[in-house]
Design a protein around this motif. Structure first.
Motif, short mmCIF file in Angstrom:
data_model
loop_
_atom_site.label_atom_id
_atom_site.label_comp_id
_atom_site.label_asym_id
_atom_site.label_seq_id
_atom_site.Cartn_x
_atom_site.Cartn_y
_atom_site.Cartn_z
N UNK A 1 -3.22 -7.13 5.86
CA UNK A 1 -4.52 -6.96 5.20
C UNK A 1 -4.38 -6.04 4.00
N UNK A 2 -3.59 -5.00 4.14
CA UNK A 2 -3.29 -4.09 3.03
C UNK A 2 -1.80 -3.89 2.92
N UNK A 3 -1.35 -3.55 1.72
CA UNK A 3 0.03 -3.13 1.48
C UNK A 3 -0.06 -1.68 1.05
N UNK A 4 0.60 -0.81 1.78
CA UNK A 4 0.54 0.61 1.51
C UNK A 4 1.55 0.99 0.43
N UNK A 5 1.07 1.65 -0.62
CA UNK A 5 1.94 2.15 -1.67
C UNK A 5 2.28 3.62 -1.45
N UNK A 6 1.27 4.42 -1.16
CA UNK A 6 1.47 5.85 -1.00
C UNK A 6 0.53 6.38 0.07
N UNK A 7 1.01 7.38 0.78
CA UNK A 7 0.17 8.13 1.70
C UNK A 7 0.64 9.58 1.64
N UNK B 1 -8.23 18.81 6.23
CA UNK B 1 -7.02 18.05 5.94
C UNK B 1 -7.48 16.69 5.42
N UNK B 2 -6.78 16.17 4.41
CA UNK B 2 -7.17 14.89 3.85
C UNK B 2 -5.96 13.98 3.72
N UNK B 3 -6.22 12.69 3.83
CA UNK B 3 -5.20 11.68 3.58
C UNK B 3 -5.54 11.02 2.25
N UNK B 4 -4.60 11.07 1.32
CA UNK B 4 -4.74 10.39 0.04
C UNK B 4 -3.90 9.12 0.14
N UNK B 5 -4.55 7.97 0.06
CA UNK B 5 -3.91 6.69 0.33
C UNK B 5 -4.08 5.77 -0.87
N UNK B 6 -2.99 5.19 -1.35
CA UNK B 6 -3.03 4.16 -2.38
C UNK B 6 -2.56 2.87 -1.71
N UNK B 7 -3.40 1.84 -1.80
CA UNK B 7 -3.08 0.59 -1.11
C UNK B 7 -3.55 -0.61 -1.91
N UNK B 8 -2.89 -1.72 -1.65
CA UNK B 8 -3.27 -2.99 -2.26
C UNK B 8 -4.01 -3.81 -1.21
N UNK B 9 -5.08 -4.44 -1.63
CA UNK B 9 -5.82 -5.35 -0.76
C UNK B 9 -5.09 -6.69 -0.75
N UNK B 10 -4.02 -6.77 0.03
CA UNK B 10 -3.17 -7.96 0.01
C UNK B 10 -3.86 -9.20 0.55
N UNK B 11 -4.93 -9.03 1.32
CA UNK B 11 -5.69 -10.18 1.78
C UNK B 11 -6.23 -10.99 0.60
N UNK B 12 -6.41 -10.35 -0.55
CA UNK B 12 -7.02 -11.01 -1.71
C UNK B 12 -6.02 -11.77 -2.58
N UNK C 1 -4.69 2.98 13.16
CA UNK C 1 -5.62 1.99 12.60
C UNK C 1 -5.10 1.48 11.25
N UNK C 2 -4.55 2.40 10.43
CA UNK C 2 -3.95 1.99 9.16
C UNK C 2 -2.72 1.13 9.40
N UNK C 3 -1.89 1.52 10.34
CA UNK C 3 -0.70 0.74 10.68
C UNK C 3 -1.08 -0.69 11.07
N UNK C 4 -2.15 -0.85 11.82
CA UNK C 4 -2.62 -2.18 12.21
C UNK C 4 -2.96 -3.01 10.98
N UNK C 5 -3.63 -2.42 10.01
CA UNK C 5 -3.98 -3.14 8.78
C UNK C 5 -2.74 -3.56 8.01
N UNK C 6 -1.76 -2.68 7.96
CA UNK C 6 -0.50 -2.99 7.27
C UNK C 6 0.24 -4.10 8.01
N UNK C 7 0.37 -3.98 9.32
CA UNK C 7 1.11 -4.98 10.09
C UNK C 7 0.47 -6.36 10.04
N UNK C 8 -0.86 -6.41 9.94
CA UNK C 8 -1.55 -7.70 9.86
C UNK C 8 -1.60 -8.25 8.44
#
Length: 147
Positions: A40-46, A99-110, A31-38
């Protein structure tokens, strides 16, 4: 649409999403990969963090699909923005046996909107994130008063 200039960024957020170890399905990664590929977000860290019973904490090697599950695709997602203190704070927020995912992302849609606002002399003077659970609870309460 206004073209974004290199110094224009969308809002940058972080999420710490906690999963019960026995309920891991691997669905969140795709689901995150879909957001990145479209775009919508730019992933900085996971970073994936495990907190064992007893409180021991470990970071998971994302290149190991067996350990990282659906997040293994993001093994190279590391800008360096997440530091040791961030991992400690994440671990403190987690329950044992999760288990947790710590995600830093940019809202590139904006980015086009931010660029247009800046080109018009606009400047962000306040910003806040309202948790989705709070919004859903407020909408449910409003719905209950209208029925």
């Amino acid at each position: 649409m206004t073209a974004a200039t290199p110094d224009v960024h969308g809002p940058i957020d972080f999420l710490l999403i906690e999963f019960e170890n026995e309920n891991l399905t691997g669905e969140a990664g795709p689901a995150l990969l879909d957001l990145v590929e479209r775009g919508i977000v730019r992933l900085y860290d996971l970073l994936v963090v495990r907190k064992h019973e007893g409180g021991a904490v470990e970071t998971v090697e994302l290149s190991d699909p067996e350990l990282a599950g659906g997040f293994s695709y993001f093994a190279a997602a590391s800008s360096g923005l997440i530091g040791d203190e961030d991992v400690r704070e994440a671990a403190e927020a987690m329950r044992e046996g999760t288990t947790a995912a710590l995600i830093v992302y940019e809202n590139s849609w904006a980015i086009p909107f931010v660029a247009a606002a800046r080109n018009s002399g606009g400047e962000v003077i306040a910003s806040a994130r309202i948790p989705a659970t709070d919004v859903m609870a407020a909408l449910d309460a409003l719905d209950a008063t209208t029925n």
